[in-house]
Design a protein around this motif. Structure first.
Motif, PDB file in Angstrom:
ATOM      1  N   THR A  18       0.939  -1.136  -0.007  1.00  0.00           N
ATOM      2  CA  THR A  18       0.067   0.136  -0.022  1.00  0.00           C
ATOM      3  C   THR A  18       0.640   1.062   0.003  1.00  0.00           C
ATOM      4  O   THR A  18       0.686   2.103  -0.759  1.00  0.00           O
ATOM      5  N   HIS A  19       2.003   1.237   0.900  1.00  0.00           N
ATOM      6  CA  HIS A  19       2.671   2.279   0.904  1.00  0.00           C
ATOM      7  C   HIS A  19       3.626   2.619  -0.150  1.00  0.00           C
ATOM      8  O   HIS A  19       3.650   3.636  -0.762  1.00  0.00           O
ATOM      9  N   ALA A  20       4.236   1.404  -0.835  1.00  0.00           N
ATOM     10  CA  ALA A  20       4.888   1.704  -2.233  1.00  0.00           C
ATOM     11  C   ALA A  20       3.985   2.197  -3.132  1.00  0.00           C
ATOM     12  O   ALA A  20       4.436   2.909  -4.156  1.00  0.00           O
ATOM     13  N   LEU A  21       2.848   1.644  -3.330  1.00  0.00           N
ATOM     14  CA  LEU A  21       1.819   2.056  -4.488  1.00  0.00           C
ATOM     15  C   LEU A  21       1.591   3.603  -4.174  1.00  0.00           C
ATOM     16  O   LEU A  21       1.627   4.345  -5.421  1.00  0.00           O
ATOM     17  N   ALA A  22       1.454   3.949  -3.296  1.00  0.00           N
ATOM     18  CA  ALA A  22       0.964   5.566  -2.882  1.00  0.00           C
ATOM     19  C   ALA A  22       2.219   6.264  -3.080  1.00  0.00           C
ATOM     20  O   ALA A  22       2.121   7.376  -3.665  1.00  0.00           O
ATOM     21  N   ALA A  23       3.444   5.635  -3.061  1.00  0.00           N
ATOM     22  CA  ALA A  23       4.555   6.823  -3.233  1.00  0.00           C
ATOM     23  C   ALA A  23       4.709   6.775  -4.739  1.00  0.00           C
ATOM     24  O   ALA A  23       5.386   7.924  -5.199  1.00  0.00           O
ATOM     25  N   VAL A  24       4.526   5.778  -5.545  1.00  0.00           N
ATOM     26  CA  VAL A  24       4.713   5.739  -7.064  1.00  0.00           C
ATOM     27  C   VAL A  24       3.540   6.988  -7.326  1.00  0.00           C
ATOM     28  O   VAL A  24       3.780   7.873  -8.249  1.00  0.00           O
ATOM     29  N   LEU A  25       2.290   7.006  -6.920  1.00  0.00           N
ATOM     30  CA  LEU A  25       1.278   8.049  -7.054  1.00  0.00           C
ATOM     31  C   LEU A  25       1.826   9.289  -6.626  1.00  0.00           C
ATOM     32  O   LEU A  25       1.412  10.332  -7.408  1.00  0.00           O
ATOM     33  N   GLY A  26       2.396   9.454  -5.462  1.00  0.00           N
ATOM     34  CA  GLY A  26       2.796  10.770  -4.708  1.00  0.00           C
ATOM     35  C   GLY A  26       3.779  11.565  -5.736  1.00  0.00           C
ATOM     36  O   GLY A  26       3.513  12.784  -5.965  1.00  0.00           O
ATOM     37  N   ALA A  27       4.776  10.889  -6.177  1.00  0.00           N
ATOM     38  CA  ALA A  27       5.651  11.320  -7.140  1.00  0.00           C
ATOM     39  C   ALA A  27       5.120  11.881  -8.383  1.00  0.00           C
ATOM     40  O   ALA A  27       5.827  12.633  -9.154  1.00  0.00           O
ATOM     41  N   GLN A  28       4.091  11.594  -8.791  1.00  0.00           N
ATOM     42  CA  GLN A  28       3.170  12.197  -9.902  1.00  0.00           C
ATOM     43  C   GLN A  28       2.302  13.491  -9.653  1.00  0.00           C
ATOM     44  O   GLN A  28       1.754  14.051 -10.527  1.00  0.00           O
ATOM     45  N   LEU A  29       1.955  13.575  -8.431  1.00  0.00           N
ATOM     46  CA  LEU A  29       0.995  14.639  -7.829  1.00  0.00           C
ATOM     47  C   LEU A  29       1.727  15.985  -8.222  1.00  0.00           C
ATOM     48  O   LEU A  29       3.121  16.137  -7.741  1.00  0.00           O
ATOM     49  N   VAL A  30       0.772  16.978  -8.391  1.00  0.00           N
ATOM     50  CA  VAL A  30       1.397  18.517  -8.130  1.00  0.00           C
ATOM     51  C   VAL A  30       0.734  19.373  -7.419  1.00  0.00           C
ATOM     52  O   VAL A  30      -0.378  18.955  -7.055  1.00  0.00           O
ATOM     53  N   ALA A  31       0.910  20.580  -7.170  1.00  0.00           N
ATOM     54  CA  ALA A  31       0.459  21.494  -6.482  1.00  0.00           C
ATOM     55  C   ALA A  31      -0.824  21.799  -7.038  1.00  0.00           C
ATOM     56  O   ALA A  31      -1.182  21.813  -8.357  1.00  0.00           O
ATOM     57  N   GLY A  32      -1.949  21.888  -6.243  1.00  0.00           N
ATOM     58  CA  GLY A  32      -3.172  22.086  -6.405  1.00  0.00           C
ATOM     59  C   GLY A  32      -4.293  20.852  -6.479  1.00  0.00           C
ATOM     60  O   GLY A  32      -5.361  20.710  -6.545  1.00  0.00           O
ATOM     61  N   ASP A  33      -3.566  19.472  -6.520  1.00  0.00           N
ATOM     62  CA  ASP A  33      -4.018  18.161  -6.757  1.00  0.00           C
ATOM     63  C   ASP A  33      -5.093  17.962  -5.317  1.00  0.00           C
ATOM     64  O   ASP A  33      -4.660  18.200  -4.224  1.00  0.00           O
ATOM     65  N   LEU A  34      -6.304  17.316  -5.575  1.00  0.00           N
ATOM     66  CA  LEU A  34      -7.126  17.126  -4.286  1.00  0.00           C
ATOM     67  C   LEU A  34      -7.222  15.785  -4.284  1.00  0.00           C
ATOM     68  O   LEU A  34      -7.874  15.138  -5.512  1.00  0.00           O
ATOM     69  N   LEU A  35      -7.255  14.856  -3.342  1.00  0.00           N
ATOM     70  CA  LEU A  35      -7.409  13.500  -3.262  1.00  0.00           C
ATOM     71  C   LEU A  35      -8.313  13.379  -1.946  1.00  0.00           C
ATOM     72  O   LEU A  35      -8.245  13.895  -0.805  1.00  0.00           O
ATOM     73  N   VAL A  36      -9.445  12.357  -2.241  1.00  0.00           N
ATOM     74  CA  VAL A  36     -10.389  12.238  -1.414  1.00  0.00           C
ATOM     75  C   VAL A  36     -10.239  10.711  -0.889  1.00  0.00           C
ATOM     76  O   VAL A  36     -10.585   9.661  -1.780  1.00  0.00           O
TER      77      VAL A  36
END
Length: 216
Positions: A18-36
């Protein structure tokens, strides 16, 4: 209401995955992104957010913001993304409406940060024309009334309708989980580039330097 542009379902077997998958996603996020984020007790919301923080390169020590509502984790100047967006971590469990979300002034931080809201469905959609919804579902054998909730049943469900203990996210076992992502709005016309879940490191929950906290 416009539906998602896409839906992606992934299976993970451990908290490290779970942690590793989210880390891959986090590296693609940019300012202004909203996650629910939506998920019942132990579903992995905190572990997932810790992974996002690693991918974003923010200061360590991400824990549940249940009792303070908002925690701000600054970008590390010596991290993988110096000068990147901060992480604003919100727990909306005790907030009953969109107007109460407005009271904590997330609009003032959203442009320069990635905003992650636990239990935000039905409360934060007005903050941005785009959002990424993440449902984390575990399989439990008995216990709380929330034990048998599926991803579909969690969608749009008020947390109080399950059990009052759902805001304590322990994230401390390696039970298999399903992670469902849905993209809304122009930012998420296409899904992020996510590999099949691998073993990944175990999350490190110990808090380091205290992040900024807001209670109102």
């Amino acid at each position: 209401m416009t539906g998602p542009a896409w839906e992606l379902t992934l299976k993970v077997g451990t908290a490290g995955q779970t942690h590793a998958l989210a880390a891959v996603l986090g590296a693609q996020l940019v300012a202004g992104d909203l996650l629910v984020l939506t998920g019942e007790l132990g579903a992995g919301k905190t572990t997932f957010t810790q992974g996002l923080g690693e991918g974003l390169g923010v200061r360590a020590g991400i824990i549940s913001p249940t009792f303070v509502l908002v925690r701000i984790h600054p970008s590390r100047p010596d991290g993988p993304r110096p000068g990147g967006p901060d992480l604003v971590h919100v727990d909306a469990y005790r907030l009953g409406s969109a107007s109460e979300i407005d009271d904590i002034d997330l609009e003032n931080t959203m442009d320069g940060a990635v905003t992650v809201v636990e239990w935000g469905r039905g409360r934060v959609e007005h903050l941005s024309e785009s959002r990424l919804e993440v449902d984390l579902v575990r399989t439990l054998g008995g216990g709380s009334p929330a034990a048998n909730l599926t991803a579909g049943e969690l969608t749009g469900r008020a947390p109080a309708a399950a059990t009052a203990t759902l805001d304590f996210d322990t994230d401390d076992d390696d039970e298999p989980r399903t992670i469902v992502l849905r993209g809304f709005g122009p930012r998420w016309v296409t899904p992020p580039d996510l590999p099949e879940a691998g073993p990944g490191p175990a999350p490190e929950p110990e808090p380091e330097p205290e992040p900024t906290e807001r209670t109102s």
